[in-house]
Every structure is written in C-alpha cells, then in structure tokens.
Design a protein around this motif. Structure first.
Motif, PDB file in Angstrom:
ATOM      1  N   LEU A 151       0.882  -1.146   0.026  1.00 35.63           N
ATOM      2  CA  LEU A 151      -0.071  -0.065  -0.085  1.00 35.63           C
ATOM      3  C   LEU A 151       0.797   1.245  -0.084  1.00 35.63           C
ATOM      4  O   LEU A 151       0.742   2.168  -0.654  1.00 35.63           O
ATOM      5  N   PHE A 152       2.087   1.229   0.565  1.00 33.20           N
ATOM      6  CA  PHE A 152       2.897   2.377   0.930  1.00 33.20           C
ATOM      7  C   PHE A 152       3.441   2.727  -0.722  1.00 33.20           C
ATOM      8  O   PHE A 152       3.830   3.830  -0.874  1.00 33.20           O
ATOM      9  N   ILE A 153       3.947   1.455  -1.316  1.00 32.24           N
ATOM     10  CA  ILE A 153       4.602   1.747  -2.469  1.00 32.24           C
ATOM     11  C   ILE A 153       3.479   2.393  -3.562  1.00 32.24           C
ATOM     12  O   ILE A 153       3.521   3.095  -4.476  1.00 32.24           O
ATOM     13  N   GLN A 154       2.325   1.794  -3.164  1.00 37.08           N
ATOM     14  CA  GLN A 154       1.317   2.281  -4.244  1.00 37.08           C
ATOM     15  C   GLN A 154       1.050   3.807  -3.904  1.00 37.08           C
ATOM     16  O   GLN A 154       1.073   4.738  -5.037  1.00 37.08           O
ATOM     17  N   LEU A 155       1.240   4.374  -2.669  1.00 38.57           N
ATOM     18  CA  LEU A 155       1.144   5.647  -2.263  1.00 38.57           C
ATOM     19  C   LEU A 155       2.277   6.430  -2.901  1.00 38.57           C
ATOM     20  O   LEU A 155       2.095   7.735  -3.296  1.00 38.57           O
ATOM     21  N   LEU A 156       3.348   5.868  -2.845  1.00 41.33           N
ATOM     22  CA  LEU A 156       4.458   6.567  -3.461  1.00 41.33           C
ATOM     23  C   LEU A 156       4.141   6.820  -4.864  1.00 41.33           C
ATOM     24  O   LEU A 156       4.487   7.745  -5.591  1.00 41.33           O
ATOM     25  N   LYS A 157       3.631   5.619  -5.567  1.00 39.39           N
ATOM     26  CA  LYS A 157       3.580   6.075  -7.112  1.00 39.39           C
ATOM     27  C   LYS A 157       2.424   7.065  -7.324  1.00 39.39           C
ATOM     28  O   LYS A 157       2.368   7.759  -8.344  1.00 39.39           O
ATOM     29  N   SER A 158       1.400   7.079  -6.488  1.00 37.55           N
ATOM     30  CA  SER A 158       0.128   8.032  -6.781  1.00 37.55           C
ATOM     31  C   SER A 158       0.693   9.385  -6.218  1.00 37.55           C
ATOM     32  O   SER A 158      -0.128  10.452  -6.647  1.00 37.55           O
ATOM     33  N   SER A 159       2.027   9.529  -5.423  1.00 36.68           N
ATOM     34  CA  SER A 159       2.294  10.992  -5.362  1.00 36.68           C
ATOM     35  C   SER A 159       2.506  11.827  -6.686  1.00 36.68           C
ATOM     36  O   SER A 159       2.642  12.870  -6.756  1.00 36.68           O
ATOM     37  N   SER A 160       2.907  11.030  -7.552  1.00 27.35           N
ATOM     38  CA  SER A 160       2.932  11.553  -9.216  1.00 27.35           C
ATOM     39  C   SER A 160       1.624  12.409  -9.584  1.00 27.35           C
ATOM     40  O   SER A 160       1.840  13.309 -10.380  1.00 27.35           O
ATOM     41  N   LEU A 161       0.721  11.975  -9.007  1.00 29.78           N
ATOM     42  CA  LEU A 161      -0.532  12.874  -9.234  1.00 29.78           C
ATOM     43  C   LEU A 161      -0.600  14.424  -8.962  1.00 29.78           C
ATOM     44  O   LEU A 161      -1.465  15.184  -9.185  1.00 29.78           O
ATOM     45  N   LEU A 162       0.189  14.549  -7.964  1.00 31.71           N
ATOM     46  CA  LEU A 162       0.336  16.172  -7.434  1.00 31.71           C
ATOM     47  C   LEU A 162       1.122  16.977  -8.558  1.00 31.71           C
ATOM     48  O   LEU A 162       0.932  17.973  -8.370  1.00 31.71           O
ATOM     49  N   SER A 163       1.440  16.452  -9.652  1.00 29.80           N
ATOM     50  CA  SER A 163       1.749  17.000 -10.538  1.00 29.80           C
ATOM     51  C   SER A 163       0.676  18.002 -11.396  1.00 29.80           C
ATOM     52  O   SER A 163       0.879  19.257 -11.941  1.00 29.80           O
ATOM     53  N   PHE A 164      -0.512  17.320 -11.104  1.00 29.35           N
ATOM     54  CA  PHE A 164      -1.949  17.983 -11.733  1.00 29.35           C
ATOM     55  C   PHE A 164      -2.325  19.119 -11.046  1.00 29.35           C
ATOM     56  O   PHE A 164      -2.794  20.079 -11.577  1.00 29.35           O
ATOM     57  N   VAL A 165      -1.725  19.240  -9.797  1.00 25.96           N
ATOM     58  CA  VAL A 165      -2.119  20.361  -8.905  1.00 25.96           C
ATOM     59  C   VAL A 165      -0.739  21.246  -8.749  1.00 25.96           C
ATOM     60  O   VAL A 165      -0.488  22.138  -7.852  1.00 25.96           O
ATOM     61  N   PHE A 166       0.198  21.102  -9.701  1.00 24.98           N
ATOM     62  CA  PHE A 166       1.646  22.087  -9.835  1.00 24.98           C
ATOM     63  C   PHE A 166       2.586  21.942  -8.750  1.00 24.98           C
ATOM     64  O   PHE A 166       3.001  22.791  -8.265  1.00 24.98           O
TER      65      PHE A 166
END
Length: 236
Positions: A151-166
């Motif tokens: 789950l934590f590794i998935q969270l790490l990968k999901s952190s790339s979504l923050l690029s959508f909010v600059f």
C-alpha cells in the motif's frame, strides 16, 4: 554511452525528490492513522460507528483519486473561500484515500488472530482495550506489515498525481520541465524518473522488512512463509 545532458537531467529531477519524499512520508503517516481508526471502527460493537467507517472506506475507495484531488483544489475553495497549500492538500488526499484501503487491512488482520487468543485474554480478566492493545494488535501488526508495504509503495506512485496541481515533485520536474526542453531525449528522462521511483520503493520495502522482523521477534517467531510470498509477489 551516457547522454551529454545526464548531469542536467539528474540535477533537475533531484529538485523534485524532496517534494516526492515529503508527500510520501506525510501520506504514509496519515494513512496509518486513518487505517487504524477506520479499521478498528469497522469492528466496533456500535452499528453507528461501523456505518460511518464503512461510508468513509467505500466512499474513498469507490471514487477517483484524481477527482478527489481536483475537488480539494478547485471545488472546495469555491465553497469555503480558502485555498489549501498544494503539497499539504496532496498529503491529505493521499493519506485519506490509501487509509480507506488500509482500513480493510487492519480489519482483516485483527480478525485473523486466532479466537483462542481472545479467549485467553478474557480468561486473564483483561478489559477490551487492554485485550486489543496487549494481545490482539501485537499479533495483528505482524500480519499487516506485508500488505501495508504494498500500500505504501502504491502511495509513493500515486504521489505523481500531485503534478496535476503544480507540485514540483519528480514527475512534474521530468514531464513539465525537462521533456519540453529535451524532447528528443524524452526516453532517457522518463527512464530516470522510473528509476527514482524504483529506488524509493526499494527503500520503503527495506524499512518494512526490518519492521516486520522486529515485530516478529517481539512475538518470538519468524515472519511466516505466507508473508514472505506476499512481499515477493506484491512489493513493487
């Protein structure tokens, strides 16, 4: 042969690593809190508490993480007149979203503790809180660690979504800063981005394996073979 601009690529991508690490660590911390609160609430004898927790779990798991992120940054300010800092807002979305998944991990792990352990704790006249704290959770935590690792590794990968909010994390540094300037070397840039995420994922896995060994040692046992298989097949 190494690309001529490799040093430039690494330098620019490295500027995004702190943002990625902060978002990941903050998200993990919030995920742990949300997972235990919601997971134990799912086991509450109170129907009202169970229903509230189930609404949170199903609501967050059943909706898009990207939409949640956009709602927090573009819709919520219209409603409340307050714009949240992008990085901290991202941590909130990552933590609450993955906490909904983690709640089921906590619930399942607690329920996997043999019934004899509950009965033994009752025979010792321990209160419900003491039974959970001193008998049930120490055993359940060992079972939680491998799926939490995933789950934590998935969270790490999901952190790339923050690029959508600059948020200038690793993905945005590569995609929005480097690729437009070095289009012909997009393959190399994005490969470096992948490698950075891989290194961070391996660090998370190493830490979680250490925690699993420590938790197992406290119980006087080795990590189960099943847990090892879960780590190998689902770590990355």
């Amino acid at each position: 042969m190494l690309p001529d601009n490799l040093g430039t690529f690494l330098s620019v991508l490295w500027e995004g690593v702190p943002e990625t690490v902060i978002a990941t660590v903050g998200g993990i911390a919030l995920t742990i809190v949300a997972s235990f609160v919601a997971g134990l609430a799912l086991l509450s004898p109170s129907r009202t508490v169970r229903v509230i927790s189930r609404i949170y779990v199903e609501g967050l798991r059943g909706t898009s993480e990207v939409v949640q992120l956009f709602w927090l940054f573009f819709a919520l300010p219209i409603l409340v007149g307050f714009q949240i800092v992008p990085l901290w807002g991202g941590i909130i979305v990552l933590g609450l979203n993955h906490g909904a998944y983690g709640a089921e991990i906590v619930r399942g792990s607690v329920q996997s503790v043999p019934r004899a352990q509950y009965e033994g704790a009752i025979a010792l006249s321990l209160s419900p809180a003491a039974r959970m704290r001193r008998v049930i959770l120490p055993q359940a935590i060992v079972e939680m660690i491998p799926p939490f690792n995933n789950l934590f590794i998935q969270l790490l990968k999901s952190s790339s979504l923050l690029s959508f909010v600059f948020v200038n994390e690793v993905t945005r540094q590569g995609q929005a800063v480097l690729v437009p300037l070095f289009t012909a070397q997009s393959f190399t840039i994005l490969l470096l981005v992948l490698l950075i995420y891989l290194v961070l994922a391996l660090i998370i896995t190493a830490v979680m394996r250490l925690l699993e060994r420590m938790a197992s040692t406290r119980l006087g046992r080795r990590p189960s073979e099943q847990a090892r298989r879960k780590r190998v097949t689902g770590a990355v």
